[in-house]
Design a protein around this motif. Structure first.
Motif, PDB file in Angstrom:
ATOM      1  N   LEU A  27       0.826  -1.205   0.000  1.00  0.00           N
ATOM      2  CA  LEU A  27       0.000   0.000   0.000  1.00  0.00           C
ATOM      3  C   LEU A  27       0.860   1.255   0.000  1.00  0.00           C
ATOM      4  CD1 LEU A  27      -2.858   1.268   0.201  1.00  0.00           C
ATOM      5  CD2 LEU A  27      -2.565   1.199   2.711  1.00  0.00           C
ATOM      6  N   THR A  28       0.492   2.208  -0.872  1.00  0.00           N
ATOM      7  CA  THR A  28       1.140   3.520  -0.924  1.00  0.00           C
ATOM      8  C   THR A  28       0.054   4.582  -0.875  1.00  0.00           C
ATOM      9  OG1 THR A  28       2.861   2.569  -2.343  1.00  0.00           O
ATOM     10  CG2 THR A  28       2.756   4.961  -2.249  1.00  0.00           C
ATOM     11  N   TRP A  29       0.458   5.792  -0.392  1.00  0.00           N
ATOM     12  CA  TRP A  29      -0.540   6.850  -0.182  1.00  0.00           C
ATOM     13  C   TRP A  29      -0.191   8.088  -1.001  1.00  0.00           C
ATOM     14  CZ3 TRP A  29      -0.305  10.771   4.310  1.00  0.00           C
ATOM     15  CH2 TRP A  29      -1.431  11.612   4.287  1.00  0.00           C
ATOM     16  N   ALA A  30      -1.199   8.675  -1.685  1.00  0.00           N
ATOM     17  CA  ALA A  30      -1.063   9.974  -2.362  1.00  0.00           C
ATOM     18  C   ALA A  30      -2.109  10.892  -1.753  1.00  0.00           C
ATOM     19  CB  ALA A  30      -1.276   9.836  -3.860  1.00  0.00           C
ATOM     20  N   ASP A  31      -1.699  12.088  -1.260  1.00  0.00           N
ATOM     21  CA  ASP A  31      -2.608  12.918  -0.486  1.00  0.00           C
ATOM     22  C   ASP A  31      -3.287  14.032  -1.283  1.00  0.00           C
ATOM     23  OD1 ASP A  31      -0.437  14.477  -0.904  1.00  0.00           O
ATOM     24  OD2 ASP A  31      -0.020  14.922   1.198  1.00  0.00           O
ATOM     25  N   THR A  32      -3.066  14.069  -2.593  1.00  0.00           N
ATOM     26  CA  THR A  32      -3.750  15.090  -3.400  1.00  0.00           C
ATOM     27  C   THR A  32      -4.244  14.475  -4.712  1.00  0.00           C
ATOM     28  OG1 THR A  32      -1.764  15.799  -4.592  1.00  0.00           O
ATOM     29  CG2 THR A  32      -2.256  16.914  -2.486  1.00  0.00           C
ATOM     30  N   PHE A  33      -5.220  15.153  -5.300  1.00  0.00           N
ATOM     31  CA  PHE A  33      -5.746  14.731  -6.605  1.00  0.00           C
ATOM     32  C   PHE A  33      -4.640  14.738  -7.649  1.00  0.00           C
ATOM     33  CE2 PHE A  33      -7.436  15.680 -10.796  1.00  0.00           C
ATOM     34  CZ  PHE A  33      -8.522  14.826 -10.914  1.00  0.00           C
ATOM     35  N   GLU A  34      -3.800  15.793  -7.626  1.00  0.00           N
ATOM     36  CA  GLU A  34      -2.756  15.950  -8.630  1.00  0.00           C
ATOM     37  C   GLU A  34      -1.740  14.820  -8.572  1.00  0.00           C
ATOM     38  OE1 GLU A  34      -4.907  19.574  -8.126  1.00  0.00           O
ATOM     39  OE2 GLU A  34      -3.840  18.341  -6.655  1.00  0.00           O
ATOM     40  N   LYS A  35      -1.306  14.457  -7.351  1.00  0.00           N
ATOM     41  CA  LYS A  35      -0.347  13.351  -7.202  1.00  0.00           C
ATOM     42  C   LYS A  35      -0.979  12.037  -7.666  1.00  0.00           C
ATOM     43  CE  LYS A  35       2.224  15.280  -3.269  1.00  0.00           C
ATOM     44  NZ  LYS A  35       2.560  15.092  -1.832  1.00  0.00           N
ATOM     45  N   GLY A  36      -2.241  11.887  -7.293  1.00  0.00           N
ATOM     46  CA  GLY A  36      -2.922  10.647  -7.643  1.00  0.00           C
ATOM     47  C   GLY A  36      -3.100  10.469  -9.151  1.00  0.00           C
ATOM     48  N   ILE A  37      -3.619  11.496  -9.821  1.00  0.00           N
ATOM     49  CA  ILE A  37      -3.856  11.363 -11.265  1.00  0.00           C
ATOM     50  C   ILE A  37      -2.544  11.219 -12.020  1.00  0.00           C
ATOM     51  CG2 ILE A  37      -3.857  13.850 -11.787  1.00  0.00           C
ATOM     52  CD1 ILE A  37      -6.135  11.122 -13.321  1.00  0.00           C
ATOM     53  N   ASN A  38      -1.481  11.842 -11.508  1.00  0.00           N
ATOM     54  CA  ASN A  38      -0.160  11.696 -12.143  1.00  0.00           C
ATOM     55  C   ASN A  38       0.304  10.240 -12.090  1.00  0.00           C
ATOM     56  OD1 ASN A  38       2.364  12.846 -13.292  1.00  0.00           O
ATOM     57  ND2 ASN A  38       3.235  12.209 -11.336  1.00  0.00           N
ATOM     58  N   ALA A  39       0.118   9.596 -10.939  1.00  0.00           N
ATOM     59  CA  ALA A  39       0.509   8.186 -10.792  1.00  0.00           C
ATOM     60  C   ALA A  39      -0.361   7.281 -11.665  1.00  0.00           C
ATOM     61  CB  ALA A  39       0.397   7.774  -9.325  1.00  0.00           C
ATOM     62  N   VAL A  40      -1.676   7.617 -11.728  1.00  0.00           N
ATOM     63  CA  VAL A  40      -2.600   6.818 -12.532  1.00  0.00           C
ATOM     64  C   VAL A  40      -2.219   6.886 -14.011  1.00  0.00           C
ATOM     65  CG1 VAL A  40      -4.981   6.651 -13.353  1.00  0.00           C
ATOM     66  CG2 VAL A  40      -4.533   7.006 -10.922  1.00  0.00           C
ATOM     67  N   LEU A  41      -1.968   8.088 -14.506  1.00  0.00           N
ATOM     68  CA  LEU A  41      -1.661   8.265 -15.934  1.00  0.00           C
ATOM     69  C   LEU A  41      -0.322   7.662 -16.318  1.00  0.00           C
ATOM     70  CD1 LEU A  41      -2.954  11.914 -16.534  1.00  0.00           C
ATOM     71  CD2 LEU A  41      -4.131   9.769 -16.985  1.00  0.00           C
ATOM     72  N   LYS A  42       0.574   7.512 -15.319  1.00  0.00           N
ATOM     73  CA  LYS A  42       1.888   6.897 -15.588  1.00  0.00           C
ATOM     74  C   LYS A  42       1.877   5.387 -15.341  1.00  0.00           C
ATOM     75  CE  LYS A  42       4.689  11.025 -14.741  1.00  0.00           C
ATOM     76  NZ  LYS A  42       5.765  11.635 -13.896  1.00  0.00           N
ATOM     77  N   HIS A  43       0.709   4.859 -14.944  1.00  0.00           N
ATOM     78  CA  HIS A  43       0.540   3.407 -14.741  1.00  0.00           C
ATOM     79  C   HIS A  43       1.542   2.870 -13.708  1.00  0.00           C
ATOM     80  CE1 HIS A  43      -1.930   3.492 -18.395  1.00  0.00           C
ATOM     81  NE2 HIS A  43      -0.948   4.174 -18.965  1.00  0.00           N
ATOM     82  N   GLN A  44       1.681   3.582 -12.601  1.00  0.00           N
ATOM     83  CA  GLN A  44       2.692   3.215 -11.602  1.00  0.00           C
ATOM     84  C   GLN A  44       2.219   2.133 -10.633  1.00  0.00           C
ATOM     85  OE1 GLN A  44       3.695   6.992  -9.808  1.00  0.00           O
ATOM     86  NE2 GLN A  44       5.119   7.557 -11.461  1.00  0.00           N
ATOM     87  N   TYR A  45       0.903   1.860 -10.595  1.00  0.00           N
ATOM     88  CA  TYR A  45       0.367   0.893  -9.636  1.00  0.00           C
ATOM     89  C   TYR A  45      -0.582  -0.081 -10.335  1.00  0.00           C
ATOM     90  CZ  TYR A  45       2.381   4.032  -6.216  1.00  0.00           C
ATOM     91  OH  TYR A  45       3.273   4.796  -5.505  1.00  0.00           O
ATOM     92  N   ASP A  46      -0.875  -1.186  -9.613  1.00  0.00           N
ATOM     93  CA  ASP A  46      -1.748  -2.220 -10.182  1.00  0.00           C
ATOM     94  C   ASP A  46      -3.224  -1.906  -9.976  1.00  0.00           C
ATOM     95  OD1 ASP A  46       0.471  -3.884 -10.935  1.00  0.00           O
ATOM     96  OD2 ASP A  46       0.671  -4.415  -8.825  1.00  0.00           O
ATOM     97  N   ILE A  47      -3.558  -1.200  -8.892  1.00  0.00           N
ATOM     98  CA  ILE A  47      -4.950  -0.890  -8.566  1.00  0.00           C
ATOM     99  C   ILE A  47      -4.975   0.362  -7.700  1.00  0.00           C
ATOM    100  CG2 ILE A  47      -4.972  -2.369  -6.496  1.00  0.00           C
ATOM    101  CD1 ILE A  47      -7.892  -3.146  -7.320  1.00  0.00           C
ATOM    102  N   TYR A  48      -6.095   1.104  -7.771  1.00  0.00           N
ATOM    103  CA  TYR A  48      -6.189   2.387  -7.063  1.00  0.00           C
ATOM    104  C   TYR A  48      -7.456   2.438  -6.217  1.00  0.00           C
ATOM    105  CZ  TYR A  48      -2.716   3.589 -10.583  1.00  0.00           C
ATOM    106  OH  TYR A  48      -1.588   3.588 -11.383  1.00  0.00           O
ATOM    107  N   LEU A  49      -7.283   2.943  -4.952  1.00  0.00           N
ATOM    108  CA  LEU A  49      -8.413   3.234  -4.078  1.00  0.00           C
ATOM    109  C   LEU A  49      -8.529   4.749  -4.016  1.00  0.00           C
ATOM    110  CD1 LEU A  49      -7.640   0.736  -1.156  1.00  0.00           C
ATOM    111  CD2 LEU A  49      -9.355   0.457  -2.945  1.00  0.00           C
TER     112      LEU A  49
END
Length: 480
Positions: A34-56
């Motif tokens: 488990l890893t934590w992103a505390d803002t929308f911007e950090k989260g969408i950046n990780a999502v668009l770069k495909h850095q994780y297998d699944i997102y909560l």
């Protein structure tokens, strides 16, 4: 075993601590990271770069929502699953999340280790299944797009759902034009379409269904259709997947081979027949000469008249024999570049007296553009004239209508000559091009034979198509 990389996107640290605690209590918790992103911007950046297998993703993310994040991810082609988290149960949020493409929806205060583990496993399996389906679709799409044969996807109503590049080129339509058409417009006759649909609906699949199809330019193709029926799971409608094989060239070659074989036999018979009949005719002529020059019979007027009658009939048999041989012989072709529309006009002019004399209504529909063919003008014009005369002589009752039209037919210039006369009985249709066959009084029955011989010598074809009323002859001449 590789760990499943999970990113929690939540602007509340307390929620992160609670979620981390739930993860720690999952059976075999070490399979998740488990890893934590505390803002929308950090989260969408990780999502668009495909850095994780699944997102909560928390539903509330400052001025944004988790649905905004899911929507942007889906539009960007992100395939990893995203689960929406919210502080309270809300059916509207649940529906909104699922509509934009979220894998699942969980209420925070109802999340326990088993529920979270189950949701993660389901979302990952669903994602893997969707990826496999997408790969399969992509493979089908590649085959679909690259196939050399036209492939048409349509339904019972005739609505066209898709067609490949080869199909667009074959029918001569742009994709936007094709999608506005009903597939009935692609069949030359509606009987073919109805028989095709009936067989497909009855059996669920059709192989080698032969019919004629027509392009945007009016070109007619002989085709073989192979199709199968499938239920579209997204729309729950029956879809027809149809592969179209163009048999036009093969049909022309088969027709050409059949006719050439027939003519070869006819020529052989004609020459044999001529040899057999010339000897007795020569003997008869010699006897007639002796009788007509015998001084003892010179003043017998009755006998001399009968001798003249016999001689006239012998000459007629002799001429008929010559015509028969001529109709089966290969005549040398003196090819030149000819305006086919002008040639048809000249042939019509040659029979204009007959048309006017029989009070025939002439309907003419030639192609508006000039087409030049390489052919023997004299021979082809004579063949067309023979067909026109045949049509005129076949009409007995008024109103008499003669129709002459033309189309560009899959590399062939096709001339249609149709009348509303007595037609040909089904039992004798196969005989119409045979030497001496005729249904008309005082006709030799060699005009159609010679016309067929001429058209075949030009690498074309001539066919008879019975109509409900009258007859239709089609001459097809190669454009190139």
């Amino acid at each position: 075993m590789n760990k499943v990389r999970v990113l929690l996107i939540d602007d509340d640290e307390d929620d992160y601590v609670i979620t981390r605690d739930v993860f720690s209590r999952i059976t075999m918790a070490d399979k998740y990271e488990l890893t934590w992103a505390d803002t929308f911007e950090k989260g969408i950046n990780a999502v668009l770069k495909h850095q994780y297998d699944i997102y909560l993703v928390d539903y509330r993310l400052g001025k944004y929502t988790g649905v905004d994040l899911v929507n942007e991810a889906v539009l960007s082609g992100v395939k990893e699953p995203i689960i929406i988290l919210t502080g309270k149960g809300d059916y509207k949020i649940d529906e909104e999340a699922m509509n934009v493409g979220a894998a699942d929806y969980l209420v925070k205060d109802k999340i326990d280790p088993d529920t979270l583990d189950r949701s993660l496993r389901y979302a990952l399996k669903q994602s893997d299944a969707l990826k496999a389906l997408k790969e399969s679709e992509n493979k089908f799409k590649i085959i679909f797009d690259k196939a050399k044969d036209p492939i048409l996807i349509s339904d019972y109503t005739g609505k066209i759902h898709d067609i490949n590049k080869a199909g667009l080129e074959f029918f001569g339509y742009h994709i936007k034009e094709m999608m506005l058409l009903n597939d009935r417009a692609l069949f030359f006759t509606q009987d073919d379409r109805e028989n095709f649909i009936q067989e497909l609906e009855t059996k669920g699949a059709v192989s080698d269904f032969e019919c004629q199809m027509v392009s945007s330019k009016g070109e007619v193709y002989f085709c073989s259709l192979s199709s199968f029926l499938q239920i579209d799971p997204s729309n729950m409608v029956e879809i027809y997947h149809t592969i179209i094989h163009n048999l036009t060239h093969r049909k022309h070659q088969e027709t050409k081979f059949i006719h050439e074989s027939k003519f070869s036999i006819s020529e052989h018979i004609a020459k044999g027949f001529a040899e057999e009949i010339r000897n007795p005719l020569s003997t008869i002529n010699l006897v007639l000469y002796d009788l007509s020059t015998d001084e003892a019979l010179a003043y017998n007027e009755s006998l001399q008249q009968n001798l003249e009658i016999i001689k006239g009939n012998v000459d007629e048999i002799n001429q008929l024999t010559k015509n028969f041989i001529a109709s089966t012989e290969n005549k040398p072709i003196s090819a030149q570049k000819v305006n086919i529309n002008q040639l048809i006009e000249e042939a019509l002019a040659e029979v204009s007296d007959l048309v006017i004399g029989h009070r025939i209504n002439l309907e003419k529909h030639l192609l508006p553009t000039e087409v030049y063919l390489s052919l023997d003008k004299k021979q082809v014009k004579k063949a067309i004239v023979n067909l026109l005369k045949n049509a005129v002589e076949g009409m007995q009752s008024y109103p008499k209508v003669l129709s002459v039209s033309a189309i560009n037919d899959s590399g062939y210039y096709s001339i249609f000559i149709e009348d509303n006369g007595v037609g040909v009985k089904p039992a004798t249709e196969h005989q119409i091009f045979e030497p001496f066959f005729t249904t008309k009084k005082d006709a030799e029955g060699l005009g159609l034979t010679e016309a067929e011989r001429t058209i075949l010598a030009h690498k074309g074809s001539i066919t008879f198509k019975p109509q409900e009323v009258g007859s239709l002859f089609v001459i097809s001449l190669p454009i190139n």
